[in-house]
Design a protein around this motif. Structure first.
Motif, PDB file in Angstrom:
ATOM      1  N   UNK A 153       0.860  -1.191   0.000  1.00  0.00           N
ATOM      2  CA  UNK A 153       0.000   0.000   0.000  1.00  0.00           C
ATOM      3  C   UNK A 153       0.894   1.238   0.000  1.00  0.00           C
ATOM      4  N   UNK A 154       0.840   2.019  -1.079  1.00  0.00           N
ATOM      5  CA  UNK A 154       1.682   3.215  -1.173  1.00  0.00           C
ATOM      6  C   UNK A 154       1.075   4.399  -0.428  1.00  0.00           C
ATOM      7  N   UNK A 155       0.030   4.149   0.327  1.00  0.00           N
ATOM      8  CA  UNK A 155      -0.530   5.194   1.180  1.00  0.00           C
ATOM      9  C   UNK A 155      -0.139   5.029   2.636  1.00  0.00           C
ATOM     10  N   UNK A 156       0.598   3.960   2.944  1.00  0.00           N
ATOM     11  CA  UNK A 156       1.115   3.745   4.294  1.00  0.00           C
ATOM     12  C   UNK A 156       2.635   3.703   4.220  1.00  0.00           C
ATOM     13  N   UNK A 157       3.297   4.002   5.340  1.00  0.00           N
ATOM     14  CA  UNK A 157       4.751   4.100   5.281  1.00  0.00           C
ATOM     15  C   UNK A 157       5.389   3.758   6.619  1.00  0.00           C
ATOM     16  N   UNK A 158       6.659   3.356   6.521  1.00  0.00           N
ATOM     17  CA  UNK A 158       7.519   3.262   7.701  1.00  0.00           C
ATOM     18  C   UNK A 158       8.326   4.541   7.788  1.00  0.00           C
ATOM     19  N   UNK A 159       8.465   5.062   8.990  1.00  0.00           N
ATOM     20  CA  UNK A 159       9.386   6.171   9.204  1.00  0.00           C
ATOM     21  C   UNK A 159      10.111   5.956  10.522  1.00  0.00           C
ATOM     22  N   UNK A 160      11.380   6.309  10.528  1.00  0.00           N
ATOM     23  CA  UNK A 160      12.240   6.081  11.686  1.00  0.00           C
ATOM     24  C   UNK A 160      12.307   7.317  12.567  1.00  0.00           C
ATOM     25  N   UNK A 161      13.026   7.190  13.655  1.00  0.00           N
ATOM     26  CA  UNK A 161      13.363   8.345  14.475  1.00  0.00           C
ATOM     27  C   UNK A 161      14.342   9.236  13.696  1.00  0.00           C
ATOM     28  N   UNK A 162      14.436  10.489  14.096  1.00  0.00           N
ATOM     29  CA  UNK A 162      15.253  11.464  13.369  1.00  0.00           C
ATOM     30  C   UNK A 162      16.697  11.432  13.854  1.00  0.00           C
ATOM     31  N   UNK A 163      17.402  10.340  13.558  1.00  0.00           N
ATOM     32  CA  UNK A 163      18.811  10.211  13.923  1.00  0.00           C
ATOM     33  C   UNK A 163      19.466   9.208  12.991  1.00  0.00           C
ATOM     34  N   UNK A 164      20.782   9.177  12.983  1.00  0.00           N
ATOM     35  CA  UNK A 164      21.571   8.211  12.205  1.00  0.00           C
ATOM     36  C   UNK A 164      22.361   7.329  13.163  1.00  0.00           C
ATOM     37  N   UNK A 165      22.621   6.040  12.806  1.00  0.00           N
ATOM     38  CA  UNK A 165      22.065   5.345  11.646  1.00  0.00           C
ATOM     39  C   UNK A 165      20.683   4.769  11.965  1.00  0.00           C
ATOM     40  N   UNK A 166      19.956   4.342  10.932  1.00  0.00           N
ATOM     41  CA  UNK A 166      18.681   3.660  11.100  1.00  0.00           C
ATOM     42  C   UNK A 166      18.606   2.545  10.050  1.00  0.00           C
ATOM     43  N   UNK A 167      17.781   1.536  10.309  1.00  0.00           N
ATOM     44  CA  UNK A 167      17.653   0.442   9.333  1.00  0.00           C
ATOM     45  C   UNK A 167      16.246  -0.126   9.308  1.00  0.00           C
ATOM     46  N   UNK A 168      15.924  -0.724   8.169  1.00  0.00           N
ATOM     47  CA  UNK A 168      14.671  -1.463   7.966  1.00  0.00           C
ATOM     48  C   UNK A 168      15.046  -2.781   7.321  1.00  0.00           C
ATOM     49  N   UNK A 169      14.559  -3.897   7.866  1.00  0.00           N
ATOM     50  CA  UNK A 169      14.895  -5.188   7.280  1.00  0.00           C
ATOM     51  C   UNK A 169      13.649  -6.042   7.127  1.00  0.00           C
TER      52      UNK A 169
END
Length: 833
Positions: A48-64
């Motif tokens: 669904x391109x109307x939903x999203x993952x977003x991380x906290x505002x810091x580096x580094x971050x990852x999605x697996x």
């Protein structure tokens, strides 16, 4: 510039093929962090391109993403939201521990990036090292393309675990063949002290065997062969040695068969052959653990196929979860099948069509189920999943169950997992030592958004009004009650604050834990429905802050509500369930005190009005074992004992159940250090975890109380049990008390899922030997600090001391010398402190 990197997992540069399959959609995704509950990792693989993952505002971050098997990867598509990654790598892994880069860039431009890669692995990760904006990393979709299962190689799942094992002999009943395939390196198989001897495992179906791991006990095999067979009659050697050295031997082999055997011809010691574990790993082309097991079939309720395969390498997601059953026999309660112990069990009544159901707490991705049957097993049964506990989808069924340990390689999704027996193999009911569900759980539906730390309410409140729920409302029809409030002119958005239960309180800080709030949402409108299921509790407090465009803040009034939705089961104790409630007095109607939908005050008032003076007096005594009308059972209780007690109290006129509590000052089943030792560590989050562990273990058997923790400060009173207290620093003891009480309660107040903590011994006297001690005005205040902390954490029970010491503040004898004004919880001379 972007750089395509060839990694150690066969990675070289390449291009995506038109026929490649989208491998990642709907798979389990995890991330280093999420911005809030509305942007979970799962949203990047939901299609669904109307939903999203977003991380906290810091580096580094990852999605697996976990593809579920080792696949060949040919391309990755990143559909970035505005918050994109400027520098990141794409990585693959076989085990989510060791990673290989297949793509890297420091000049990412956002938008939609289609990256040609070539590698293989089960796990694929985007690892961001530099953000392109001031926000975090945010992906509408994370798509991995390639060919499923094309990478070959030897698998990482132990195909022998939980399978049926047999042996030529066993040394004793405590060293059976099954102990070598139970996944527990603390149990073992050992043979008789002679040659030859063998141990074999039935994989359930033919498999391509590529590795065997032998974890020998001291009694090892010097000469042995590893053999495979299609029928357990004709064997083929795939490995042989005459120089075995014991220890752990990992043997690369090549062969296929349903049965795998270690055939020992010469022992390395004077004892027999002894294996902690016998592990078998399979490679491509394997059919072991596929679509059938014991004559069963995988399939949806409408006839669709289940992909099967199974994965038992991850976590057991059913352990200590809420469980219910159609019935249970004696003390063999449903929770015994989820406690991780193979010496406790659930058993049903002696009829077919009995069931056991576990609530995972949120939607789970099931990768396999292990049934550890007692001798009363199911010949016919089915496995089903459900999102709501009402509509069920079948994952597996059989009419030829074999008993023992059955490892079912089923896959599916649901919050509830149910085993329903259709045909018993014996004249008894169905009986399981353990019911284990493997997989992962999407905790976003059960975990509240934590948009702040635990925070006190603003000093000024009441600047606008809350609307619903009504103040002091008791919510009994939903775990997601809609919250609403009056509009505030000029408000750009609102903040919703609730005193949810947390595990990360500052236990060293003074003040009531119940008065600490968490920001859970920032809506722009005047209503909010929680995104998670709120657990049962009596005092949820909440307020709303209106925030203007310039940052001006106004705070509403504070209201309270409670949530209570219990699971009501029919058990064989003579009490019927009527209109969803237990008819405790057995009169055919539900009285106010029996109706869980009514407030606690209403129920208590009604019950007191019905009780005789004798019944009220009995409620103060700790001897329900002899007198069923008593209110207390002195524990620690074991399941069978507690079951007998509950049967006896169910037979009384009003059917009032007792509270079981004992001197479990250092844990229930699992023992942890005494409080004086814990005080030396000053690890208060650990103290909370220990209290929470004890709570879960007690609830598994129905024990609901403990005569602990101790609030003594070891500076004034030196008595024989002083080592059980929290040491001589009152502030350390206070922090420890807050943590232990909160852990035992499972939150900042006593609630339906709590263990009742009884803090002792007021005012720091202990159980004897300290008569004549006199406290001065300073010392007594110091000794009261931990008691105050316990009360701030929600403790409602305080046990007095018994020796009659005095204190000065402002002077004269204190409560400990006036026993008639301080009840002793029915303590008799035979009742320990």
């Amino acid at each position: 510039m972007a750089l395509a990197i060839g990694g150690a997992i066969g990675a070289t540069s390449g291009t995506a093929q038109a026929a490649d399959t989208l491998l990642s959609q709907g798979r389990t995704a995890t991330a280093s962090s999420t911005e809030n509950a509305g942007t979970p990792a799962s949203a990047a693989v939901d299609g669904d391109t109307g939903t999203r993952w977003s991380s906290a505002a810091s580096d580094p971050q990852w999605l697996q993403v976990d593809l579920g098997s080792t696949d060949t990867i040919t391309s990755v598509v990143l559909n970035w939201e505005t918050a994109y990654g400027k520098a990141f790598t794409i990585q693959v892994s076989a085990d989510a521990q060791t990673w290989t880069d297949v793509y890297s860039t420091t000049t990412g431009a956002g938008g939609t990036q289609t990256l040609a890669v070539n590698g293989s692995g089960r796990y694929v990760r985007m690892y961001g090292t530099a953000r392109g904006t001031g926000y975090g990393y945010s992906l509408w979709e994370f798509q991995v393309y390639g060919t499923a299962g094309a990478a070959g190689g030897c698998g990482t799942v132990n195909a022998a675990r939980g399978r049926t094992a047999t042996a030529s002999s066993t040394e004793s009943a405590g060293t059976p063949a099954s102990a070598a395939v139970d996944g527990d390196t603390g149990t073992r198989w050992s043979s008789g002290a002679s040659d030859p001897q063998w141990l074999q495992v039935d994989l359930g179906a033919s498999a391509s065997v590529c590795r065997v791991v032998l974890n020998w006990e001291t009694a090892y095999g010097k000469a042995f062969t590893i053999q495979v067979s299609a029928d357990a009659q004709t064997w083929t050697d795939v490995y042989s040695t005459t120089t075995g050295t014991g220890g752990t031997q990992s043997l690369d082999v090549s062969g296929s068969g349903r049965y795998v055997r270690m055939y020992g011809t010469a022992r390395g010691t004077g004892y027999g052959y002894s294996l902690w574990e016998f592990e078998v790993y399979t490679g491509s082309g394997s059919t072991a653990g596929g679509g059938t097991n014991g004559g069963g079939t995988n399939g949806g309720s409408t006839g669709g196929t289940n992909p099967g395969g199974g994965d038992f390498s991850g976590s057991v997601i059913s352990a200590y979860k809420q469980v219910s059953a159609s019935s249970y026999e004696g003390g063999n309660a449903p929770a015994a099948a989820l406690d991780g112990r193979t010496d406790t069990r659930w058993s049903s009544l002696y009829t077919d069509n009995e069931w056991l159901q576990v609530d995972l707490g949120a939607i789970g991705s099931v990768t396999g189920i292990v049934l550890n049957w007692e001798s009363a097993y199911g010949k016919g049964y089915r496995i089903e999943v459900s999102d709501n506990g009402t509509a069920w989808t079948q994952l597996y069924s059989t009419t030829d169950g074999k008993g023992g340990v059955e490892q079912l390689p089923v896959t599916g999704k649901g919050r509830y997992v149910r085993l329903t027996g259709t045909a018993r193999a014996t004249g008894y009911g169905y009986s399981l030592w353990e019911f284990q569900v493997y997989g992962t759980v999407d905790s976003s539906t059960s975990t509240p958004p934590l948009l702040s730390g635990p925070t006190k309410a603003p000093a000024t409140t009441g600047q606008f009004a809350l609307s619903a729920p009504a103040d002091h409302a008791m919510v009994t029809n939903t775990r997601r009650p809609a919250l609403s409030w009056a509009a505030v002119g000029g408000a750009a958005h609102y903040e919703v604050w609730i005193n949810i239960s947390r595990t990360d309180y500052d236990f060293t800080a003074s003040g009531n834990l119940l008065d600490l709030y968490t920001k859970v949402a920032e809506p722009t409108g005047t209503s909010y429905t929680p995104s998670w299921d709120i657990t049962d509790r009596w005092t949820y407090k909440w307020f709303v802050v209106a925030v203007s465009g310039s940052g001006t803040r106004a705070t509403s009034n504070i209201r309270t509500f409670s949530v209570y939705l219990p699971d009501i089961e029919q058990v064989n104790d003579g009490i019927n369930v009527i209109n969803g409630a237990r008819d405790l007095n057995k009169d055919g109607t539900i009285e106010p005190y029996e109706d869980w939908r009514l407030s606690v005050d209403t129920r208590v008032s009604d019950l007191l009005s019905r009780m005789t003076l004798e019944e009220k007096a009995y409620q103060m005594f700790y001897n329900v074992q002899q007198y069923p009308m008593s209110g207390w059972h002195f524990g620690p209780a074991q399941p069978a004992d507690l079951n007998n007690v509950l049967l006896s109290t169910a037979a009384t006129r009003l059917g009032i159940p007792p509270v079981s509590a004992g001197d479990t000052t250092a844990g229930y089943q699992t023992t942890y250090p005494l409080q004086s030792t814990l005080a030396a560590g000053k690890d208060y989050p650990l103290d909370y975890q220990l209290g929470d562990m004890q709570r879960k273990e007690e609830l598994e058997v129905g024990a609901r109380g403990t005569l602990s923790p101790l609030a003594e400060v070891g500076t004034k009173v030196l008595y024989p049990r002083i080592q059980e207290g929290g040491g001589e620093n009152a502030d350390v003891a206070a922090a420890q008390l807050r943590a232990l009480v909160a852990g035992l309660q499972g939150g900042p107040e006593l609630n339906p899922h709590s263990v009742l903590a009884t803090v002792k011994h007021w005012p720091g006297e202990g159980a004897g030997g300290e008569a004549g001690i006199v406290y001065d005005g300073v010392t007594i205040k110091y000794h009261m600090i931990p008691f105050k902390a316990a009360i701030e954490a929600g403790a409602v029970n305080i046990m007095p001391g018994y020796a009659g010491s005095s204190y000065l503040d402002p002077g004269g004898p204190g409560p400990a010398t006036a026993p008639r004004s301080w009840p002793t919880c029915g303590r008799t001379s035979a009742t320990p402190a």
